[in-house]
Motif scaffolding. Structure first.
Motif, mmCIF file in Angstrom:
data_model
loop_
_atom_site.group_PDB
_atom_site.id
_atom_site.type_symbol
_atom_site.label_atom_id
_atom_site.label_comp_id
_atom_site.label_asym_id
_atom_site.label_seq_id
_atom_site.Cartn_x
_atom_site.Cartn_y
_atom_site.Cartn_z
ATOM 1 N N TRP A 24 0.838 -1.196 0.000
ATOM 2 C CA TRP A 24 0.000 0.000 0.000
ATOM 3 C C TRP A 24 0.875 1.249 0.000
ATOM 4 C CZ3 TRP A 24 -0.649 3.581 4.090
ATOM 5 C CH2 TRP A 24 -1.599 4.555 3.844
ATOM 6 N N ALA A 25 1.953 1.244 0.791
ATOM 7 C CA ALA A 25 2.841 2.413 0.858
ATOM 8 C C ALA A 25 3.574 2.613 -0.463
ATOM 9 C CB ALA A 25 3.836 2.245 2.000
ATOM 10 N N ASP A 28 1.173 3.985 -2.939
ATOM 11 C CA ASP A 28 0.767 5.345 -2.604
ATOM 12 C C ASP A 28 1.878 6.366 -2.856
ATOM 13 O OD1 ASP A 28 -1.375 6.909 -1.687
ATOM 14 O OD2 ASP A 28 -0.376 7.174 0.248
ATOM 15 N N GLN A 30 5.065 6.446 -1.261
ATOM 16 C CA GLN A 30 5.887 6.782 -0.103
ATOM 17 C C GLN A 30 7.381 6.674 -0.391
ATOM 18 O OE1 GLN A 30 4.994 7.697 3.131
ATOM 19 N NE2 GLN A 30 2.982 8.058 2.267
ATOM 20 N N TYR A 31 7.772 5.859 -1.339
ATOM 21 C CA TYR A 31 9.190 5.628 -1.606
ATOM 22 C C TYR A 31 9.617 6.201 -2.948
ATOM 23 C CZ TYR A 31 8.650 2.401 2.241
ATOM 24 O OH TYR A 31 8.379 1.860 3.458
ATOM 25 N N ASP A 32 8.868 7.127 -3.504
ATOM 26 C CA ASP A 32 9.223 7.700 -4.791
ATOM 27 C C ASP A 32 10.457 8.583 -4.691
ATOM 28 O OD1 ASP A 32 7.199 6.425 -6.046
ATOM 29 O OD2 ASP A 32 5.874 8.158 -6.166
ATOM 30 N N GLU A 34 13.600 9.321 -2.560
ATOM 31 C CA GLU A 34 14.436 8.838 -1.461
ATOM 32 C C GLU A 34 15.509 9.837 -1.073
ATOM 33 O OE1 GLU A 34 15.972 5.215 -2.979
ATOM 34 O OE2 GLU A 34 14.100 4.119 -2.664
#
Length: 66
Positions: A24-25, A28, A30-32, A34
């Motif tokens: 889900w993260a 969504d 969240q790790y685009d 870094e």
């Protein structure tokens, strides 16, 4: 023996929960980015307000006149 089976089922359930949360993260976004969060603390976010700049300019002008 039944306690081990219950603990294994609970651990598999928890692991699936974390796996679902991870996917889900990632989905969504969240790790685009870094890189930026690691250097964000180095940026100066405190910009002087316009009223303080006006006060400084007024004080500088009054000192020049005196």
């Amino acid at each position: 023996m039944s306690a081990i089976i219950v603990l294994i089922l609970i651990s598999i359930t928890v692991a699936l929960g974390f796996l679902i949360a991870f996917f889900w993260a990632v989905k969504d976004g969240q790790y685009d980015d870094e890189y930026t969060p690691s250097i964000r603390m180095l940026w100066d976010d405190n910009k002087p307000s316009k009223s303080k700049e006006k006060d400084k300019n007024l004080n500088a002008n009054t000192k020049k006149k005196q």
